[in-house]
Scaffold this active site. Sequence first.
Site, mmCIF file in Angstrom:
data_model
loop_
_atom_site.group_PDB
_atom_site.id
_atom_site.type_symbol
_atom_site.label_atom_id
_atom_site.label_comp_id
_atom_site.label_asym_id
_atom_site.label_seq_id
_atom_site.Cartn_x
_atom_site.Cartn_y
_atom_site.Cartn_z
ATOM 1 N N GLY A 65 0.814 -1.220 0.000
ATOM 2 C CA GLY A 65 0.000 0.000 0.000
ATOM 3 C C GLY A 65 0.843 1.264 0.000
ATOM 4 O O GLY A 65 0.538 2.236 -0.699
ATOM 5 N N CYS A 66 1.911 1.246 0.761
ATOM 6 C CA CYS A 66 2.784 2.421 0.853
ATOM 7 C C CYS A 66 3.528 2.644 -0.459
ATOM 8 O O CYS A 66 3.713 3.784 -0.887
ATOM 9 C CB CYS A 66 3.758 2.261 2.017
ATOM 10 S SG CYS A 66 2.900 2.103 3.602
ATOM 11 N N THR A 67 3.915 1.561 -1.100
ATOM 12 C CA THR A 67 4.590 1.669 -2.397
ATOM 13 C C THR A 67 3.627 2.226 -3.439
ATOM 14 O O THR A 67 3.986 3.128 -4.205
ATOM 15 C CB THR A 67 5.147 0.292 -2.834
ATOM 16 O OG1 THR A 67 6.083 -0.151 -1.840
ATOM 17 C CG2 THR A 67 5.832 0.381 -4.172
#
Length: 149
Positions: A45-47
């Site tokens: 998700g952060c990527t």
Amino acid sequence: MNTLKVGDKVPDFTTTDQDGNTVALSDFVGRKLIVFFYPKASTPGCTAEACNLRDNYKALQDQGYTLLGVSADSEKRQKNFATKYEFPFQLLADEDHSVINAFGVWGLKKFMGKEYDGIHRKTFKVDEQGVVVEVIDKVKTKDHAAQLL
């Protein structure tokens, strides 16, 4: 969790970026900021979120914004994340939580039936005087730039 709201002045903070440089809120006086908080570098998700902002970086810059990504990851982990995905913006390695606490994004979370303390994924638009002008609580990781533009 005492999260900053629209109209709040961001408390000054000092931390380091992915290259070990000292970064303080006062470095950005007179510039509009987008400060996005994410739980952990290099996770799916952060990527997706950071890559979406990278891919739309020019449009955000054209509107006068400087971007700062923040998590509690180490400088080394942030550096690896920034290098691997070629991010044109700074990632803050907020291991002591000074920025996380200044914005009030650390608190109780639930995931797969478990409760734990962690970083809430939130994004703040900050004006040239350091005042919050928008808070995005429900970040769409794959389409975050559209929420900001």
